[in-house]
Write a protein that holds these residues in place. Structure first.
Motif, PDB file in Angstrom:
ATOM      1  N   LYS A  63       0.866  -1.171   0.000  1.00 52.33           N
ATOM      2  CA  LYS A  63       0.000   0.000   0.000  1.00 52.33           C
ATOM      3  C   LYS A  63       0.907   1.225   0.000  1.00 52.33           C
ATOM      4  N   CYS A  69      -2.025   9.372  -1.722  1.00 51.10           N
ATOM      5  CA  CYS A  69      -2.247   8.227  -2.603  1.00 51.10           C
ATOM      6  C   CYS A  69      -2.936   7.063  -1.876  1.00 51.10           C
ATOM      7  N   LYS A  71      -2.935   3.960  -2.357  1.00 48.22           N
ATOM      8  CA  LYS A  71      -3.498   2.904  -3.202  1.00 48.22           C
ATOM      9  C   LYS A  71      -2.657   1.648  -3.101  1.00 48.22           C
ATOM     10  N   GLU A  72      -3.265   0.504  -3.408  1.00 46.69           N
ATOM     11  CA  GLU A  72      -2.596  -0.785  -3.307  1.00 46.69           C
ATOM     12  C   GLU A  72      -2.106  -1.230  -4.676  1.00 46.69           C
TER      13      GLU A  72
END
Length: 77
Positions: A63, A69, A71-72
């Motif tokens: 992650k 951000c 995000k993964e």
């Protein structure tokens, strides 16, 4: 005035001049920074993981630690 409205005011369809999105398979971005390989977030390009030539990783979910951000993405070396 936005770019889209500027093109439309000239009678040009914006979808005809923009670049299509590049295909992405959910994997991290590899960058060579100062002679070292880094896996970076594919969304914001923040450095995520330093890798060496003998590193072997498959299907590691990371992650992003970027403040905007989070995000993964997946790392495969």
């Amino acid at each position: 005035m936005s770019i889209k409205s500027a093109f439309e005011s000239e009678g040009i369809d914006f979808s005809q001049v923009m670049n299509p999105p590049e295909p992405w398979d959910g994997r991290a971005l590899i960058k060579n920074i100062n002679g070292k390989l880094w896996y970076c977030c594919p969304f914001c390009e923040k450095k995520a993981l330093l890798i060496s030539p003998e590193t072997k990783i498959q299907h590691l979910k990371l992650k992003c630690k970027g403040s905007n951000c989070k995000k993964e993405f997946e790392v495969n070396v």
